[in-house]
Design a protein around this motif. Structure first.
Motif, PDB file in Angstrom:
ATOM      1  N   CYS A  15       0.803  -1.222   0.000  1.00 13.28           N
ATOM      2  CA  CYS A  15       0.000   0.000   0.000  1.00 13.28           C
ATOM      3  C   CYS A  15       0.839   1.277   0.000  1.00 13.28           C
ATOM      4  O   CYS A  15       0.392   2.320  -0.444  1.00 13.28           O
ATOM      5  CB  CYS A  15      -0.940  -0.001   1.191  1.00 13.28           C
ATOM      6  SG  CYS A  15      -1.848  -1.532   1.349  1.00 13.28           S
ATOM      7  N   ALA A  16       2.058   1.180   0.555  1.00 13.66           N
ATOM      8  CA  ALA A  16       2.885   2.382   0.622  1.00 13.66           C
ATOM      9  C   ALA A  16       3.295   2.842  -0.765  1.00 13.66           C
ATOM     10  O   ALA A  16       3.677   3.981  -0.963  1.00 13.66           O
ATOM     11  CB  ALA A  16       4.123   2.106   1.462  1.00 13.66           C
ATOM     12  N   LEU A  17       3.222   1.942  -1.739  1.00 16.07           N
ATOM     13  CA  LEU A  17       3.690   2.270  -3.078  1.00 16.07           C
ATOM     14  C   LEU A  17       2.558   2.712  -3.994  1.00 16.07           C
ATOM     15  O   LEU A  17       2.763   2.932  -5.173  1.00 16.07           O
ATOM     16  CB  LEU A  17       4.370   1.046  -3.693  1.00 16.07           C
ATOM     17  CG  LEU A  17       5.533   0.485  -2.902  1.00 16.07           C
ATOM     18  CD1 LEU A  17       6.037  -0.790  -3.537  1.00 16.07           C
ATOM     19  CD2 LEU A  17       6.651   1.494  -2.831  1.00 16.07           C
ATOM     20  N   GLY A  18       1.353   2.802  -3.451  1.00 17.06           N
ATOM     21  CA  GLY A  18       0.205   3.063  -4.283  1.00 17.06           C
ATOM     22  C   GLY A  18       0.241   4.404  -4.970  1.00 17.06           C
ATOM     23  O   GLY A  18       0.877   5.331  -4.487  1.00 17.06           O
ATOM     24  N   HIS A  25       5.424  -1.896 -10.178  1.00 16.25           N
ATOM     25  CA  HIS A  25       5.577  -0.513 -10.621  1.00 16.25           C
ATOM     26  C   HIS A  25       4.780   0.351  -9.661  1.00 16.25           C
ATOM     27  O   HIS A  25       3.569   0.423  -9.741  1.00 16.25           O
ATOM     28  CB  HIS A  25       5.075  -0.333 -12.053  1.00 16.25           C
ATOM     29  CG  HIS A  25       5.827  -1.152 -13.054  1.00 16.25           C
ATOM     30  ND1 HIS A  25       6.916  -0.682 -13.737  1.00 16.25           N
ATOM     31  CD2 HIS A  25       5.682  -2.443 -13.450  1.00 16.25           C
ATOM     32  CE1 HIS A  25       7.401  -1.630 -14.533  1.00 16.25           C
ATOM     33  NE2 HIS A  25       6.661  -2.715 -14.363  1.00 16.25           N
ATOM     34  N   GLY A  26       5.509   0.976  -8.743  1.00 19.28           N
ATOM     35  CA  GLY A  26       4.833   1.709  -7.676  1.00 19.28           C
ATOM     36  C   GLY A  26       4.826   3.204  -7.906  1.00 19.28           C
ATOM     37  O   GLY A  26       5.474   3.710  -8.813  1.00 19.28           O
ATOM     38  N   ARG A  27       4.088   3.925  -7.036  1.00 18.49           N
ATOM     39  CA  ARG A  27       3.944   5.385  -7.085  1.00 18.49           C
ATOM     40  C   ARG A  27       3.703   5.840  -8.522  1.00 18.49           C
ATOM     41  O   ARG A  27       4.355   6.732  -9.040  1.00 18.49           O
ATOM     42  CB  ARG A  27       5.181   6.069  -6.516  1.00 18.49           C
ATOM     43  CG  ARG A  27       5.445   5.685  -5.073  1.00 18.49           C
ATOM     44  CD  ARG A  27       6.511   6.525  -4.410  1.00 18.49           C
ATOM     45  NE  ARG A  27       6.806   5.979  -3.091  1.00 18.49           N
ATOM     46  CZ  ARG A  27       7.809   5.140  -2.846  1.00 18.49           C
ATOM     47  NH1 ARG A  27       8.623   4.781  -3.801  1.00 18.49           N
ATOM     48  NH2 ARG A  27       7.998   4.673  -1.626  1.00 18.49           N
ATOM     49  N   LEU A  28       2.764   5.175  -9.191  1.00 16.23           N
ATOM     50  CA  LEU A  28       2.532   5.415 -10.606  1.00 16.23           C
ATOM     51  C   LEU A  28       1.854   6.745 -10.861  1.00 16.23           C
ATOM     52  O   LEU A  28       0.947   7.141 -10.140  1.00 16.23           O
ATOM     53  CB  LEU A  28       1.622   4.313 -11.158  1.00 16.23           C
ATOM     54  CG  LEU A  28       2.267   3.057 -11.708  1.00 16.23           C
ATOM     55  CD1 LEU A  28       1.169   2.097 -12.112  1.00 16.23           C
ATOM     56  CD2 LEU A  28       3.136   3.382 -12.900  1.00 16.23           C
ATOM     57  N   LYS A  29       2.283   7.383 -11.913  1.00 12.98           N
ATOM     58  CA  LYS A  29       1.544   8.529 -12.441  1.00 12.98           C
ATOM     59  C   LYS A  29       0.900   8.039 -13.727  1.00 12.98           C
ATOM     60  O   LYS A  29       1.515   7.272 -14.471  1.00 12.98           O
ATOM     61  CB  LYS A  29       2.530   9.656 -12.764  1.00 12.98           C
ATOM     62  CG  LYS A  29       3.054  10.338 -11.526  1.00 12.98           C
ATOM     63  CD  LYS A  29       2.547  11.774 -11.494  1.00 12.98           C
ATOM     64  CE  LYS A  29       2.550  12.396 -10.132  1.00 12.98           C
ATOM     65  NZ  LYS A  29       3.829  12.554  -9.513  1.00 12.98           N
ATOM     66  N   PHE A  30      -0.321   8.483 -13.990  1.00 15.70           N
ATOM     67  CA  PHE A  30      -0.977   7.922 -15.170  1.00 15.70           C
ATOM     68  C   PHE A  30      -0.235   8.290 -16.446  1.00 15.70           C
ATOM     69  O   PHE A  30      -0.314   7.609 -17.446  1.00 15.70           O
ATOM     70  CB  PHE A  30      -2.452   8.324 -15.233  1.00 15.70           C
ATOM     71  CG  PHE A  30      -2.674   9.730 -15.637  1.00 15.70           C
ATOM     72  CD1 PHE A  30      -2.676  10.734 -14.696  1.00 15.70           C
ATOM     73  CD2 PHE A  30      -2.876  10.060 -16.962  1.00 15.70           C
ATOM     74  CE1 PHE A  30      -2.869  12.036 -15.082  1.00 15.70           C
ATOM     75  CE2 PHE A  30      -3.083  11.354 -17.349  1.00 15.70           C
ATOM     76  CZ  PHE A  30      -3.078  12.348 -16.398  1.00 15.70           C
ATOM     77  N   GLY A  78       7.379  -4.166   0.062  1.00 16.10           N
ATOM     78  CA  GLY A  78       7.406  -2.749  -0.291  1.00 16.10           C
ATOM     79  C   GLY A  78       8.789  -2.325  -0.749  1.00 16.10           C
ATOM     80  O   GLY A  78       8.961  -1.686  -1.786  1.00 16.10           O
ATOM     81  N   CYS A  79       9.804  -2.680   0.047  1.00 16.26           N
ATOM     82  CA  CYS A  79      11.172  -2.277  -0.288  1.00 16.26           C
ATOM     83  C   CYS A  79      11.679  -3.021  -1.521  1.00 16.26           C
ATOM     84  O   CYS A  79      12.395  -2.457  -2.343  1.00 16.26           O
ATOM     85  CB  CYS A  79      12.106  -2.502   0.905  1.00 16.26           C
ATOM     86  SG  CYS A  79      11.874  -1.267   2.208  1.00 16.26           S
ATOM     87  N   VAL A  80      11.305  -4.277  -1.654  1.00 15.83           N
ATOM     88  CA  VAL A  80      11.724  -5.041  -2.832  1.00 15.83           C
ATOM     89  C   VAL A  80      11.159  -4.386  -4.091  1.00 15.83           C
ATOM     90  O   VAL A  80      11.839  -4.233  -5.101  1.00 15.83           O
ATOM     91  CB  VAL A  80      11.258  -6.512  -2.728  1.00 15.83           C
ATOM     92  CG1 VAL A  80      11.401  -7.212  -4.069  1.00 15.83           C
ATOM     93  CG2 VAL A  80      12.078  -7.238  -1.670  1.00 15.83           C
ATOM     94  N   GLY A 131      11.167   3.323   1.603  1.00 10.60           N
ATOM     95  CA  GLY A 131      12.022   2.231   1.167  1.00 10.60           C
ATOM     96  C   GLY A 131      12.776   2.524  -0.108  1.00 10.60           C
ATOM     97  O   GLY A 131      12.406   3.441  -0.832  1.00 10.60           O
ATOM     98  N   PRO A 132      13.818   1.746  -0.415  1.00 11.65           N
ATOM     99  CA  PRO A 132      14.424   0.702   0.400  1.00 11.65           C
ATOM    100  C   PRO A 132      15.156   1.275   1.632  1.00 11.65           C
ATOM    101  O   PRO A 132      15.817   2.313   1.522  1.00 11.65           O
ATOM    102  CB  PRO A 132      15.442   0.043  -0.531  1.00 11.65           C
ATOM    103  CG  PRO A 132      15.069   0.459  -1.896  1.00 11.65           C
ATOM    104  CD  PRO A 132      14.402   1.784  -1.769  1.00 11.65           C
TER     105      PRO A 132
END
Lengths: 423, 617
Positions: free
Chosen positions: A394-397, A407-412, B35-37, B75-76
């Motif tokens: 969830c932190a990467l959403g 592929h996290g923290r995505l911008k459209f 998350g970090c990976v 992270g990382p």
């Protein structure tokens, strides 16, 4: 060339609201052979009928096409007009632009163009029509039923009870078919014998039914109302008058010529041998009990990305459970797909955290760029788009996972360039 | 690896392991939680190993991939022991510098330090980071120090000592007493007292008995079970072993989501290691107690988190709930007495045995004891997993640990308990985290999801979102859940689409009541909660949608329009290029115009504009 007249009916709004009749008239009046074109609100009404009748006489039409509803409703109506107007009734044809066009389409432009094509097709047919005269020929009111399973038995009884003669042909020595091999029937669990045996006896006793067991149809010729059928009775070498059906002769006969009980064909005979050995490996790894089914289907999914039909049947066979049960499991859990999936699987997380951070927009961007909805695969088989409820990152959403890559923290604006690397 | 023949052998092993791990030794850990990976931690740890090797110092300085530290947002993460120097957002390129400067020369690299979003101060040591400072990390505390694939790491931190203690001098009643006095309650959401559940299962005459760990973490926005399975799998196994001993079970299952491949892998490794050492399997540590633990992977059905559906799924059936009673404690897996607990409940057990019931009971509130792990996510600065004592207020959780809302926006609500929970408005942020207190305001503890929402979140849209989730996940067995929730969703979609009618709110409430009464399992019974709480606390937003046809948070597409503010527009063409629908027109250095007929309201123009020249109304 025949002088053809075309009459287009609005059927009130039924046709008129979807098909642009004025447009049709314009187009058809330019069509080769069409010398006369008219429309009317309700062609089947008295004034409508009169319009056709007058035009046939006035324009010296040699063929008539009425574009209206299905022929089962008004073909007879309009052919009677043809009769009274003095041309052969079979020179009048119906183009169905209601049931086959206006009722089933919403886009007026496309519906209009389809209606025009339908009418032109019938115009071409009408050009080839000859004048026909009806005649009477004698017909044999006798029916042939092939196969003495429960359906054949019931059909024979229905026809025979309506007063017609029936010949029932069955290739095996006894009627009854597959149902005689069953214990209970779905869904009421009625005893199958209780359904079958009364019908078997009734067929055997019925005066109108000529039962030919151990016989096969060899040849059919003739035409509707006058078929000729050749039936070959296989040699029994048994006096049917005296035989009680006790079966002692079967048991004593040294040549095992017993009637064959047919078993369902195994999928393993026809399937790809590689798939078979893959599936065997998956099943051996997971175990062969009913409780292992989920693990097995996960193994098959790992192997093929989806659950091919043959694989499902084979798993059912090895586990000795009904195919329907495997389908029930396969369709309950979202991890399983009954459709082939693409080379790369895109999973867009729609968990709450990603949702409040704008995941729906990411999804719609991918949808519009790849032209597929969630659950679908691109035509080139490259991508399958899926949504998941939470990937636990969830932190990467907002987040999407392509195969194993996050592929996290995505911008459209960056979504499509991220996908480019998989092309 | 030799099997430990008795408890004495185990104690010797623990001493050796501890002696081999000097606490003053220099080492570096890299968080390798999911998350970090996802942010590239694998490259970082590989680079560390490579750099240490080329400098030939890999013998003195160890590097280790650990479980999740919780602070996924940054992270990382890299922590240098023994001082616990804390580096965040580290990439593989930073590694040589960390090795040269920090590991060799003992110098801190300023630019990789975490800077506090409030005070702007650079923080050097991990425990001083505000995010960690206010937490009380018990179950989760060892995650950052353990390589989850190395059993000795766990044993070095008193791992399996609790099991050894129980096997040496506790009867099953003794264990039940300790757990009862500790006040431990089920961490899966409902908060049923753990000792009572164990006693009921233990008292059944039928055998064999089973123990199940529910790791089918399905709530969107919750990932603490995953982090525990990935980061400290042995603590779960140890807790299950103690529970199985108290109940009298010799077979156990862990039901874990197949979507968590790393968790499955680490649990499998841990089970194999523990069996090799004789800490699981037959005759554990030479006693009469045996326990075989199996892993079952779920295949993606939210409802399988419900215990009777979970059991059905282990038995190879579709995951459909069955009416209770009989409860699983009486008739569970294969019709035998079965005890199901959540991952966090099991993981709490070894700590309670080691440190005593009184210690655990001393943490938390009167009725809710110990700590709770939340996944703090959504519109909050410090996203991640946090473990806090029960009784902390939501305000402390969001503002002090979470570091407030990004972009200076205002907090609107906090959603706890996943799709079954409710939205708690900002006015109620002072309530303490406690099973009963959360229930009082219409929400629930759930499995610990905590989603923060700011003023840009539309509460009607949120209710619609949760409903669409439960509608998709309903197994379809009960009509009120299958059909009723579908109708609730229809109404919410209509309201969001600008077609809300007078009387819709009352209809929603009436329907919600019928669904709650008529459904068999918790999924159906609690599905209307997000709708009911949003109506209760944010009725004005519903009314704005229905009566004024406007979405105050400017989210619902049908109710908003994007337009260009002529005064601010510089004619930079950015929005024109970004618009996927070709709805923006204009020349360079001329004010642009949005063609409302073509606009799909995707918001692309709003997002790319640097001059606040796109407005939403």
């Amino acid at each position: 060339m025949k002088r053809i007249g075309v009459f287009v009916c609005h059927c009130g709004h039924n046709i008129g609201a979807t098909v642009n009749v004025t447009e049709i008239l314009k187009e058809l009046s330019r069509y080769p052979g069409v010398v006369h074109c008219k429309d009317y609100k309700y062609m089947c009404s008295e004034p409508g009928q009169k319009l056709i009748k007058d035009s046939i006489a006035g324009e010296e039409l040699e063929g008539v096409v009425v574009a209206c509803c299905t022929p089962s409703l008004h073909e007879e109506t309009f052919r009677r007009i043809a009769d009274s107007a003095g041309i052969n009734r079979y020179l009048l044809e119906i183009a169905n632009i209601r049931e086959q066009c206006s009722w089933v389409h919403t886009d007026p432009e496309k519906a209009t163009s389809k209606a025009a094509t339908l009418i032109k097709t019938i115009v071409e047919k009408t050009k080839l029509n000859d004048s026909l005269e009806p005649m009477r020929i004698p017909v044999k009111t006798k029916a042939l039923v092939i196969g003495g399973g429960v359906a054949g038995l019931q059909a024979s009884l229905d026809i025979a009870n309506s007063g017609y003669e029936v010949v029932l042909v069955e290739q095996n020595p006894s009627i009854g078919g597959h149902m005689a091999q069953l214990s209970e029937t779905f869904p009421t669990l009625d005893c199958s014998q209780c359904i079958l045996t009364p019908r078997m006896v009734e067929v055997g006793q019925h005066d109108n039914i000529d039962l030919r067991t151990y016989s096969e149809v060899e040849e059919i010729s003739g035409y509707a109302g006058n078929f000729k059928v050749k039936i070959r009775g296989k040699p029994r070498s048994v006096d049917l008058e005296k035989c009680t059906g006790c079966g002692d002769c079967w048991n004593l006969c040294p040549v095992m010529n017993k009637p064959e009980i047919r078993v369902m064909q195994s999928v393993s005979d026809s399937m790809d041998p590689d798939m078979r050995s893959n599936l065997d490996a998956v099943i051996d790894r997971n175990g062969c009990a009913r409780e292992d089914i989920i693990g097995i289907l996960q193994g098959v999914t790992d192997e093929y990305n989806w659950l091919p039909r043959d694989a499902i049947c084979y798993v059912a066979e090895r586990l000795e459970i009904p195919v329907s049960y495997v389908y029930r499991i396969a369709s309950f859990f979202t991890q399983f797909s009954l459709e082939p999936r693409g080379k790369h699987i895109i999973k867009v997380c729609l968990g709450t955290a990603c949702f409040v951070r704008g995941a729906p927009r990411i999804l719609s961007q991918i949808q519009s760029d790849l032209g597929i909805a969630p659950g679908e695969t691109t035509e080139d088989g490259l991508f399958t788009l899926e949504t998941v409820n939470c990937l636990g990152a969830c932190a990467l959403g907002p987040l999407m996972v392509v195969d194993e890559d996050y592929h996290g923290r995505l911008k459209f604006t960056r979504v499509m360039s991220a996908l480019d690397s998989y092309k | 690896m030799a099997k430990l023949a008795n408890i004495g052998d185990f104690e010797k092993l623990m001493e050796t392991v501890k002696a081999g791990r000097e606490s003053s030794a220099r080492s570096v850990t890299v968080c390798c939680g999911t998350g970090c990976v996802a942010s590239g931690a694998h490259d970082v740890i590989a680079k560390f190993q490579e750099e240490l090797k080329t400098r030939k110092i890999d013998a003195e300085i160890s590097s280790k991939a650990t479980g999740c530290h919780g602070f996924c947002e940054r992270g990382p993460l890299v922590v240098v022991f023994p001082d616990r120097i804390f580096y965040q957002r580290v990439s593989a390129e930073d590694v040589p510098e960390i090795v040269d400067e920090t590991l060799v020369k003992d110098k801190v690299i300023e630019r990789l330090l975490y800077s506090d979003p409030v005070s702007d101060e650079k923080i050097t040591h991990e425990p001083d980071v505000q995010f960690y400072k206010r937490q009380q990390r018990i179950i989760f505390g060892s995650n950052g120090m353990i390589d989850p694939t190395d059993m000795d790491d766990y044993i070095g931190l008193d791992g399996y000592a609790a099991l050894a203690k129980v096997l040496s001098d506790h009867s099953s009643d003794d264990v039940l007493d300790v757990i009862e006095r500790s006040g431990l309650r089920g961490r899966g959401g409902a908060g049923f007292p753990t000792s009572r559940k164990w006693r009921i299962t233990g008292a059944q005459e039928a055998t064999p008995k089973y123990v199940i760990c529910n790791a089918d973490e399905g709530d969107p926005g919750a990932f603490q079970d995953r982090s525990l399975c990935e980061g400290n799998p042995h603590s779960i196994l140890e807790g299950m072993a103690i529970g199985a001993y108290a109940i009298g079970a010799s077979e156990a299952y862990i039901y874990v989501r197949a979507e968590y491949p790393l968790a499955c892998k680490h649990l499998e490794i841990a089970i194999n290691q523990a069996e090799d050492r004789g800490l699981l399997g037959d005759n554990i540590l030479g006693t009469n107690f045996s326990l075989k633990i199996h892993i079952k992977k779920g295949a993606g059905a939210f409802v399988c988190g419900e215990e009777s559906a979970l059991i059905a799924s282990i038995e190879g059936k579709p995951g459909e709930p069955i009416p209770r009673p009989p409860y699983p404690a009486e008739k569970g897996l294969w019709g035998r007495p079965t005890n199901i607990n959540n991952v966090k409940t099991w993981a709490s057990v070894p700590y309670i045995i080691n440190r005593g019931a009184d210690w655990f009971a001393g943490i938390g509130t009167e009725k809710s004891k110990g700590t709770m792990i939340f996944s703090l996510v959504g519109k909050v600065n410090n996203t991640g997993l946090v473990e806090v004592p029960m009784g902390m207020t939501l305000k402390e959780l969001v503002e002090e640990i979470g570091g407030g809302i990004p972009g200076g926006k205002k907090l609107k609500a906090v959603q706890t308990g996943g799709p079954s929970g409710g939205c708690i408005p900002s006015e109620l942020m002072t309530i303490p985290i406690d099973y009963e207190e959360l229930a009082k305001v219409g929400s629930m503890m759930g499995s610990g999801g905590c989603v923060v929402m700011d003023e840009d979140t539309c509460m009607v849209d949120v209710a619609r979102y949760f409903l669409s989730f439960t509608v998709a996940e309903s197994c379809g067995k009960c009509t009120p859940c299958r059909e009723g929730n579908g109708r609730l969703l229809d109404i919410l979609v209509r309201i969001c689409g600008g077609d809300g009618k007078e009387g819709d709110i009352e209809l929603l409430k009436e329907l919600a009541g019928a669904i709650t009464d008529g459904s068999l399992c918790a999924l159906g019974k609690t599905a209307p909660n997000p709708v009911l709480t949003t109506i209760e606390y944010f009725r004005d937003e519903y009314e704005a949608h229905i009566k004024d046809k406007c979405c105050p948070a400017k989210v619902c597409k049908s109710l908003i329009t994007y337009s260009i503010v002529a005064d601010n527009c510089t004619g930079c063409l950015a929005c024109l290029k970004a618009c996927p629908a070709g709805a923006v027109s204009g020349e360079k250095k001329q004010v642009h115009v949005i063609d409302q007929a073509k606009c799909t309201k995707c918001g692309a123009c709003y997002e790319v504009c640097k001059f606040e020249a796109v407005s939403v109304e």
